[in-house]
Design an enzyme around this catalytic site. Structure first.
Site, PDB file in Angstrom:
ATOM      1  N   HIS A 155      -5.736  30.318   3.718  1.00 34.18           N
ATOM      2  CA  HIS A 155      -6.936  30.009   2.915  1.00 34.18           C
ATOM      3  C   HIS A 155      -6.580  29.207   1.654  1.00 34.18           C
ATOM      4  CE1 HIS A 155      -9.122  32.931   5.410  1.00 34.18           C
ATOM      5  NE2 HIS A 155      -8.076  33.728   5.232  1.00 34.18           N
ATOM      6  N   SER A 276      -2.180   2.564 -10.028  1.00 32.56           N
ATOM      7  CA  SER A 276      -3.596   2.329 -10.326  1.00 32.56           C
ATOM      8  C   SER A 276      -3.751   1.025 -11.093  1.00 32.56           C
ATOM      9  CB  SER A 276      -4.146   3.486 -11.163  1.00 32.56           C
ATOM     10  OG  SER A 276      -5.372   3.140 -11.766  1.00 32.56           O
ATOM     11  N   LYS A 282      -0.482   6.711 -12.996  1.00 34.83           N
ATOM     12  CA  LYS A 282      -0.759   7.153 -11.633  1.00 34.83           C
ATOM     13  C   LYS A 282       0.350   6.758 -10.648  1.00 34.83           C
ATOM     14  CE  LYS A 282      -3.952   8.859 -10.210  1.00 34.83           C
ATOM     15  NZ  LYS A 282      -5.204   8.218  -9.781  1.00 34.83           N
ATOM     16  N   GLU A 289      -2.708   9.186   2.528  1.00 35.41           N
ATOM     17  CA  GLU A 289      -4.170   9.110   2.535  1.00 35.41           C
ATOM     18  C   GLU A 289      -4.673   8.181   3.643  1.00 35.41           C
ATOM     19  OE1 GLU A 289      -4.923  10.033  -2.215  1.00 35.41           O
ATOM     20  OE2 GLU A 289      -5.030   7.970  -1.484  1.00 35.41           O
TER      21      GLU A 289
END
Length: 461
Positions: A155, A276, A282, A289
């Site tokens: 979970h 970024s 970043k 992704e």
């Protein structure tokens, strides 16, 4: 004039011609189409359906076309609709009337069926090889991290202690199943539809066993109607690819979480990250992704083909022209994703201290605490309740089970002794789980060895 134009009195409308044409995507089947045509021509010559010298002339012409296509000296025509008619038209242009004998005892229906099978049959080992390379990376990472303790989750909550090696071997076993699924698909599709004709074979004495053997198939398909209308092999292949991509997507999700500041369990190599355009701090996990995102694309290919096939009566229907683009796209996507994912995984840095610090919090040794009491004679459910009370007490007191004074342990049960701290130590918790398949170093080493053996058998084969 189109090769099938005899019955028609009007030219095909330009819109229909463009709509009907598949050469824009099935051109990639040129090698398979020529191979199938050469096998067919050789069979025609051997069986006496055409003269032997005609078969030889056709085969020589096809070899020349193949060489020219691979040298980028051939431009396929939309007017000729598909790769099959383009190759046949080129052949006839080059060798004359003899080229028109090639299509004797053959239909585009069995022609496309064999081309498509040959193509998928060729690509499956390529994908399997890529998965094996990824497995090698997983084995390497696992071997280096047998003792790297980290939290295991259920979970997305810290649950029990495990190791990074144990985690890696979980994915290694998923990928092992992906390999065997693709191998099963390859075995089931190893039947040749050539010679099935449009749907009812031919009145000519074609030798389907000869063409099957010439093209590297185990045997010909058993039923001619099924031969030309079957796309199960493509659907099964897309299903295997979808499951594979699901595994890569799950793994990507973990990596995305792990390299965030909130976890910081791993750090991606700069070569496999991006920045970024506005936020200079970043370091984005774009590879993971994109793999996660492209999974939906492969799922879409599977659903497309299932939907195309769901309402089709036997035998061939033009709807089935829609079979190739989703398969081609899935192959391209999978073969794009696996190598870059493997390279990203191979170069990432494991933050061992951060993993261990996380494992020290969250009471992931609570089950081991209950087991400690059970081993001293207490029923598990009673032990479970006592440890639950201890966890609640620790939360309020700002303690962990590792730091809680012995007097507080004894306050809930006199069974607790000084040895509880050794029982709760993370390495004890991990390596005490020596059950087959578990996270102990010994057990994970067995898992690593099994995957190594699995890969070695395939290299021998």
């Amino acid at each position: 004039m189109k090769l099938w134009a005899g019955r028609f009195q009007k030219e095909t409308d330009t819109l229909v011609n463009d709509f009907n044409s598949s050469i824009s995507f099935d051109a990639r089947l040129y090698k398979e189409d020529i191979a199938g045509s050469m096998a067919h021509a050789a069979m025609l010559g051997k069986t006496g359906i055409i003269e032997a010298h005609e078969a030889e002339k056709i085969i020589d012409g096809l070899k020349a076309i193949l060489a020219d296509v691979e040298a980028d000296q051939v431009e396929f025509s939309m007017e000729n609709e598909d790769i099959h008619m383009n190759i046949e038209s080129l052949l006839t242009q080059r060798i004359g009337q003899t080229g028109k004998r090639l299509h004797t005892a053959r239909s585009r229906n069995d022609q496309v069926a064999v081309d498509f099978r040959l193509y998928v049959k060729k690509e499956i080992p390529v994908i399997i090889g890529m998965i094996q390379d990824l497995e090698e990376v997983l084995v390497k990472k696992a071997q280096a991290n047998l003792h790297t303790v980290m939290p295991g989750y259920t979970h997305l909550q810290r649950a029990q202690p495990t190791t990074f090696a144990h985690y890696m071997m979980a994915y290694a076993n998923m990928l092992k199943r992906d390999i065997t699924r693709l191998e099963d698909c390859l075995e089931r599709m190893d039947e040749c539809p050539l010679g099935a004709g449009a749907l009812a074979t031919s009145t000519y004495p074609v030798d389907r066993f000869q063409t099957a053997a010439a093209l590297g198939f185990r045997c010909p398909t058993d039923n001619s109607m099924d031969s030309v209308s079957d796309r199960d092999f493509a659907i099964e292949f897309l299903s295997a690819c979808s499951i594979l991509m699901m595994h890569l997507s799950r793994f990507s999700e973990e990596i995305i979480l792990w390299c965030s500041w909130e976890f910081k369990y791993v750090e991606l190599d700069d070569a496999y990250s991006t920045g970024s355009s506005i936020m200079p701090q970043k370091k984005n996990p774009d590879v993971a992704e994109l793999v996660r995102g492209k999974t939906g694309r492969v799922y879409g290919s599977l659903i497309t083909l299932l939907t195309v096939m769901k309402g089709l009566p036997l035998a061939y229907n033009k709807d089935m022209q829609e079979d190739k683009e989703p398969v081609f796209d899935a192959i391209d996507t999978v073969e794009l994703c696996i190598p870059v994912f493997a390279a990203m995984l191979d170069t990432l840095t494991v933050k061992e201290k951060n993993m261990r610090a996380a494992a020290s919090g969250g009471f992931i040794n609570a089950t081991d605490c209950a087991d400690y009491l059970v081993k001293k004679g207490m029923p598990f459910r009673e032990a479970y309740m006592i440890v639950g009370k201890l966890v609640n007490f620790c939360i309020k007191a700002g303690e962990t089970l590792d730091t809680l004074p012995l007097k507080d342990f004894k306050a809930v049960s006199p069974i607790f002794e000084e040895d509880v701290y050794q029982a709760l130590e993370l390495n004890t918790c991990v390596n005490g789980r020596q059950v087959y398949g578990g996270p102990s170093a010994e057990s994970v080493q067995q898992q690593i060895d099994h995957i190594k053996d699995f890969l070695a058998q395939r290299k021998k084969g």
